[in-house]
Design an enzyme around this catalytic site. Structure first.
Site, PDB file in Angstrom:
ATOM      1  N   SER A 165      -3.210  -7.507 -10.019  1.00  0.00           N
ATOM      2  CA  SER A 165      -2.942  -7.339  -8.597  1.00  0.00           C
ATOM      3  C   SER A 165      -2.019  -8.447  -8.082  1.00  0.00           C
ATOM      4  O   SER A 165      -0.943  -8.645  -8.638  1.00  0.00           O
ATOM      5  CB  SER A 165      -4.273  -7.314  -7.838  1.00  0.00           C
ATOM      6  OG  SER A 165      -4.098  -6.832  -6.547  1.00  0.00           O
ATOM      7  N   ARG A 235     -12.302  -6.842   5.127  1.00  0.00           N
ATOM      8  CA  ARG A 235     -12.750  -6.768   3.745  1.00  0.00           C
ATOM      9  C   ARG A 235     -13.288  -5.373   3.410  1.00  0.00           C
ATOM     10  O   ARG A 235     -13.049  -4.840   2.332  1.00  0.00           O
ATOM     11  CB  ARG A 235     -13.823  -7.828   3.499  1.00  0.00           C
ATOM     12  CG  ARG A 235     -14.458  -7.770   2.140  1.00  0.00           C
ATOM     13  CD  ARG A 235     -13.453  -8.085   1.057  1.00  0.00           C
ATOM     14  NE  ARG A 235     -14.104  -8.258  -0.235  1.00  0.00           N
ATOM     15  CZ  ARG A 235     -13.454  -8.504  -1.356  1.00  0.00           C
ATOM     16  NH1 ARG A 235     -12.140  -8.591  -1.349  1.00  0.00           N
ATOM     17  NH2 ARG A 235     -14.098  -8.666  -2.483  1.00  0.00           N
ATOM     18  N   ASP A 331      -6.141   3.962 -10.173  1.00  0.00           N
ATOM     19  CA  ASP A 331      -5.685   2.931  -9.229  1.00  0.00           C
ATOM     20  C   ASP A 331      -4.666   3.555  -8.269  1.00  0.00           C
ATOM     21  O   ASP A 331      -3.549   3.873  -8.661  1.00  0.00           O
ATOM     22  CB  ASP A 331      -5.045   1.777 -10.020  1.00  0.00           C
ATOM     23  CG  ASP A 331      -4.633   0.618  -9.121  1.00  0.00           C
ATOM     24  OD1 ASP A 331      -4.639   0.773  -7.893  1.00  0.00           O
ATOM     25  OD2 ASP A 331      -4.287  -0.444  -9.672  1.00  0.00           O
ATOM     26  N   HIS A 364      -8.457   0.294  -8.644  1.00  0.00           N
ATOM     27  CA  HIS A 364      -7.676  -0.933  -8.780  1.00  0.00           C
ATOM     28  C   HIS A 364      -8.512  -2.080  -9.373  1.00  0.00           C
ATOM     29  O   HIS A 364      -8.027  -2.880 -10.161  1.00  0.00           O
ATOM     30  CB  HIS A 364      -7.151  -1.326  -7.395  1.00  0.00           C
ATOM     31  CG  HIS A 364      -6.261  -2.525  -7.385  1.00  0.00           C
ATOM     32  ND1 HIS A 364      -5.100  -2.581  -8.110  1.00  0.00           N
ATOM     33  CD2 HIS A 364      -6.375  -3.716  -6.739  1.00  0.00           C
ATOM     34  CE1 HIS A 364      -4.523  -3.761  -7.897  1.00  0.00           C
ATOM     35  NE2 HIS A 364      -5.273  -4.468  -7.082  1.00  0.00           N
TER      36      HIS A 364
END
Lengths: 396, 225
Positions: A165, A235, A331, A364
């Site tokens: 990432s 978040r 992902d 992901h």
């Protein structure tokens, strides 16, 4: 729900930012970090951890780059949460990134909040946390700071740079900025630029933070507040993008949380709601809201093609680095097409590149999880590279 | 798909050279100069790349099947997941000394385009393929009235990944059509062994079960094979 941060005073909340539970290097005003924003930043602090042993000719160092909300504690218990390191599945004795064979360096990124200079660090001019007075940083700035750390450690050339990432973005930036210092590069679930959709998700997260009245224009330390609700919502939203529809269904389905029937209210009836709330609450314990703004911004600005006359291949022309690009089928944040674009650019640049797409429903976040195929590929790639580099085989 | 194809080469699998390598792959590898840069299109589980590596060749691969790619990368080979029909376009001119298409041509959607890309990307192209002009195949169609099936080509018509069969003569015509120079051509018999006799094309077309061609891009006189 107990919330530890609510009771912490300013000193507690900034302790990890200034005096982290890890190794630290400090660069004085004579050795500033030149930022893309045009600022010479000093003094600079970089917090990092190392694992394993550097060999005599300093040729077995692997730099591990963490993702947006990661930190330097890759393979040790986290000093704030007490939880295991974020990449213990991948790094450790006998693991694919074998601490018995390689010397692993994991720094906290500039702009972070676990000990490298960032908005939660104390501004020496005011004695208060920087907040929004901290200059905006980019992925290239993070990498530049890491290069300063390596200079400090006396490591000219890295055997490998690995990360997923935002960590994968740093890997690509390393290979682009310092090709002679990177023997092997492992960008996992990464991209050459942040897509419009991803910038959009980040903007929602930032707006959630800034909409929290406790954010106070970024000066919440001075005000004695903490925008934890805003950060928790950011978040929660982001966490959905790290998973997949299939994974959420497998884990939670439509099951209720501790009840048999709906309450006909806005309580967390569903397990998936309860899970997300938990993710949000535990995150704010360990993360600084302004740091979240800065790091999401750094990812948004990442664009290798933009930095190299519109063609990613220009970033890697004639590169001696060997690459292993890895993506995951489920992902949707950094989909396989993004990794394929990296591969096409590397092919066009004549680089030695491997590329594998791993079948998983974990989305992901798969790069952080138990994925045997991922481990086999990373292990094989590093072993092939180690042979080419002339590193001795692993101690059995 | 491409990998499965290779695994089904049972006859050729049985025929292995002194080093344990498949004879048809040895025939391909023998055409590659030491130290060359090679792209193996449809590299399967990487057997040819491993063989080439022992000969000091800098090899890269493209493979369609995920299992094949992951196996190759785990072995330390530089292989990318991709499709010969779509991904060759992304490689620049003259990137390699040799581009190899081993037992894969007949499974591509556009063999001509693939061959043209190979000749663009590499100074040389090496193509190996099963010869549909082989007497056994002709006999099956002529007397059996069915689509032929052999040990090398075991699929029924409705499940085969092989959609563009050709004979040795057909392939030679394609080489002429795209302006490829035929530097070398060998036929392998039913046991995967090279037919070393100097024979006319019609003989090879009838008795060669597989063929391996070494081509180059420049237009030039047809080689006397």
């Amino acid at each position: 729900m107990a919330d530890a941060t609510a009771t912490l005073d300013l000193a507690d909340r900034t302790r990890e930012a200034d005096e982290p539970h890890s190794l630290v290097v400090r660069f004085g005003t004579g050795n500033p970090l030149r930022l893309d924003a045009g600022v010479d930043f000093a003094p600079l602090q970089i917090a990092y951890q190392t694992y394993g042993t550097l060999n005599a000719d300093r040729s077995n160092a692997i730099l591990v780059c963490h993702a947006l909300t990661g930190d330097q504690h890759a393979v040790n218990d986290h000093p704030v949460t007490g939880k295991p390191g974020w990449w213990e599945t991948m790094v450790g004795p006998g693991r694919p990134i074998d601490t018995g064979r390689y010397f692993i360096i994991c720094p906290n990124v500039v702009g972070g909040c676990m000990g490298s200079s960032g908005p939660a660090s104390t501004n020496p001019a005011t004695g208060m946390p920087w907040g929004l007075d901290f200059p905006v940083v980019t992925v290239r700035d993070m990498v530049r700071a890491q290069a300063m750390l390596l200079d400090h450690l006396g490591i000219d050339s890295l055997f490998a740079v690995a990360g997923g990432s935002m960590g994968g973005m740093q890997v690509l930036q390393w290979a682009a900025s310092y090709p002679q210092r990177v023997f092997a590069a492992l960008p996992i679930a990464a991209a050459t630029r942040h897509s419009a959709q991803n910038i959009a998700f980040h903007e929602v997260g930032r707006q959630a933070v800034m909409a929290d009245p406790e954010w106070r224009g970024g000066r919440y330390f001075a005000a004695g507040t903490n925008p934890r609700r805003g950060l928790a919502v950011a978040r929660m939203g982001a966490h959905i993008t790290y998973l997949s529809d299939a994974a959420l269904h497998r884990k939670f389905g439509r099951r209720f949380q501790n009840r048999d029937n709906p309450t006909f209210s806005f309580d967390a009836d569903f397990q998936v709601e309860s899970y997300l709330r938990h993710q949000g609450i535990t995150f704010v314990e360990r993360f600084d809201a302004n740091s979240y703004l800065y790091l999401t911004r750094a990812m948004d600005y990442f664009d290798l093609a933009g930095d190299h006359d519109g063609a990613v291949a220009n970033a890697f022309r004639g590169t001696p680095t060997r690459f292993c690009v890895i993506s995951f089928t489920s992902d949707w944040l950094f989909p396989t097409a993004e990794s394929r674009a990296i591969v096409h650019a590397l092919n066009a640049a004549g680089a030695r590149v491997s590329f594998a797409e791993i079948t998983t429903d974990k989305g992901h976040d798969a790069f952080l999880l138990d994925e045997p195929e991922l481990f086999a590929i990373v292990r094989g790639f590093l072993e092939g590279a180690a042979k080419a580099r002339g590193l001795p085989p692993a101690k059995s | 798909m491409l990998m499965r194809l290779k695994h089904d080469l049972t006859m050729a699998e049985a025929a292995r050279g002194p080093g344990g390598s498949r004879v048809d792959l040895l025939a391909v590898a023998d055409m590659v100069e030491r130290g060359a840069r090679v792209l193996d299109v449809g590299c399967g589980d990487g057997e040819l790349l491993r063989l080439l590596e022992t000969r000091g060749v800098d090899g890269r691969g493209i493979e369609l099947s995920r299992e094949g790619v992951n196996e190759c990368v785990a072995k330390g080979l530089a292989v990318v997941q991709g499709d010969a029909d779509t991904d060759l376009a992304n490689y620049p001119n003259d990137a390699f000394d040799y581009v190899i298409l081993s037992q894969t041509l007949q499974a591509t959607r556009q063999p001509r385009v693939v061959l043209e890309h190979m000749l663009r990307i590499g100074r040389h192209a090496i193509v190996s393929f099963p010869n549909f002009g082989h007497w056994n195949i002709r006999m099956q169609l002529l007397f059996g009235g069915h689509m032929p099936r052999t040990d090398n080509l075991p699929y029924a018509w409705w499940e085969t990944p092989n959609i563009h069969f050709c004979s040795i003569k057909d392939f030679r015509d394609l080489c002429l059509a795209v302006g490829a120079k035929m530097d070398q051509a060998v036929a392998l018999n039913a046991w995967g062994r090279q037919m070393r006799l100097k024979m006319p094309w019609w003989f090879w077309n009838l008795f060669g079960e597989q063929a391996v061609f070494l081509l180059s891009r420049r237009n030039g006189p047809r080689p006397a094979i």
